[in-house]
Design a protein around this motif. Structure first.
Motif, short mmCIF file in Angstrom:
data_model
loop_
_atom_site.label_atom_id
_atom_site.label_comp_id
_atom_site.label_asym_id
_atom_site.label_seq_id
_atom_site.Cartn_x
_atom_site.Cartn_y
_atom_site.Cartn_z
N TYR A 60 71.20 142.04 -0.68
CA TYR A 60 71.49 140.39 -0.49
C TYR A 60 70.65 139.80 -1.17
N PHE A 61 69.67 140.03 -2.39
CA PHE A 61 69.49 139.04 -3.17
C PHE A 61 69.39 139.97 -4.89
N ASP A 62 69.86 140.97 -5.24
CA ASP A 62 69.81 141.46 -6.42
C ASP A 62 70.11 140.64 -7.49
N ASP A 63 71.24 139.59 -7.36
CA ASP A 63 71.84 139.26 -7.90
C ASP A 63 71.52 137.49 -8.62
N LEU A 64 70.00 137.68 -7.89
CA LEU A 64 69.37 136.05 -8.22
C LEU A 64 68.22 136.52 -9.32
#
Length: 353
Positions: free
Chosen positions: A160-164
């Motif tokens: 849910y957050f790895d791209d950020l």
């Protein structure tokens, strides 16, 4: 229609003592609903490259992971991010400041597990709302121009957050976990493995070596389906010293022993010191003393010391979650160093550097 479908209760029990009560959106769906713009995606990649350059010794700046022990209040988190962004721009020639945006918290037994789990702080465990709120806060931090860091605790939540993220931590309790090592081997960002709770670095050395290799493992694809995941390996990992049961491990002798352990394992000597936890005796106001000690070692020529971590919030200390009303800008998990002291510490460090 999708939202109502996600909230439908399921009748099939998972096991004798558990049942699925609500489906969550897949990582892909949440990313589509709360997208990362092309401009911010380019910013994240630039920050990742900057962190890699520091780890590789190509960028001589000090890497600093700074921010609250955990995020619990969106308003104070945004205010902190705005302050940190202004300071980051002013000291950018000497330091790379990365915002600590921890939305998962490991628990030795039970307790509040973090914003992603219980965003309302009331035990309702609205994880659907928690992952959306957490992603939204991280996006707001990126819009301030900051790199973002978090601890990846639950592998299913990482998507849910790895791209950020520009940097991530694997905690002392999970560095030994095969599942977390496999996860890190597939991440496209730098990751720090903390030493074990005993203070030794052997477990972290094994984790770094494991994460550098490719793996095939059970996992979840971006659409939320069980999958065989194949990873390429992650060479951008390093050791984080956070002390242990026997006390601190940031002194020159401990750093030298850590370097020896890394060399024996055939791992690059890239060390970050966590100024909190056992290194500060769990006293947040001792963090500046730890920070300055490590900074002096670096100024004396120890190039293995690439960065530090500080637990910092708007105000000193911590408070119990049950306190009513909660004090604004004060941690509800580990005690933190207040903003005024943090800003003074980092400005003085920039001058010394």
């Amino acid at each position: 229609m999708q939202s109502s479908t996600l909230a439908l209760p399921l009748s099939e029990p998972c096991a004798a003592n558990s049942a699925v009560s609500q489906r969550l959106p897949s990582p892909l769906l949440l990313k589509q609903q709360m997208p990362l713009s092309p401009a911010l995606a380019a910013q994240v990649e630039a920050h990742r490259q900057a962190v890699r350059a520091i780890l590789d010794g190509k960028d001589k700046r000090l890497l600093l992971i700074v921010g609250p022990c955990s995020l619990h209040d969106p308003r104070s988190a945004r205010e902190y991010a705005q302050r940190l962004a202004r300071l980051a721009a002013e000291v950018s020639d000497k330091m790379l400041l990365v915002m600590r945006a921890y939305v998962e918290k490991p628990r030795t037994t039970v307790g509040w597990k973090g914003l992603a789990y219980d965003p309302h702080l009331d035990g309702s465990d609205d994880m659907h709302g928690g992952i959306a709120l957490s992603r939204g806060l991280m996006l707001a931090m990126l819009e301030c121009g900051l790199p973002v860091a978090t601890e990846l605790l639950q592998p299913m939540a990482a998507g849910y957050f790895d791209d950020l993220l520009s940097w991530a931590a694997i905690g002392a309790r999970t560095t030994e976990s095969q599942i977390h090592r496999e996860m890190v081997s597939g991440l496209g960002l730098p990751v720090g493995f903390k030493n074990g709770t005993d203070g030794g670095v052997g477990i972290a050395c094994d984790a770094i070596r494991s994460a550098a290799h490719s793996h095939r493992h059970f996992g979840m694809d971006v659409q939320g389906y069980p999958a065989i995941v194949e990873t390429l390996g992650n060479a951008d990992t390093h050791l984080v010293l956070r002390g242990g049961n026997k006390g601190p491990n940031y002194d020159p002798q401990s750093i030298a022993l850590a370097r020896q352990g890394l060399a024996k394992a055939g791992v690059a000597a890239r060390i970050m010191v966590d100024c909190s936890h056992a290194n500060s005796g769990k006293d947040p106001l001792r963090q500046p003393a730890v920070f300055n000690d490590v900074l002096e070692q670096r100024l004396q020529g120890d190039t293995s010391l690439v960065g530090m971590m500080l637990e910092s919030h708007l105000f000193d200390g911590c408070q119990a979650l049950g306190a009513q009303p909660l004090k604004y800008g004060v941690s509800i998990t580990d005690g933190c160093l207040g903003w005024d002291s943090t800003e003074r510490l980092l400005r003085e460090a920039a001058e010394r550097l």
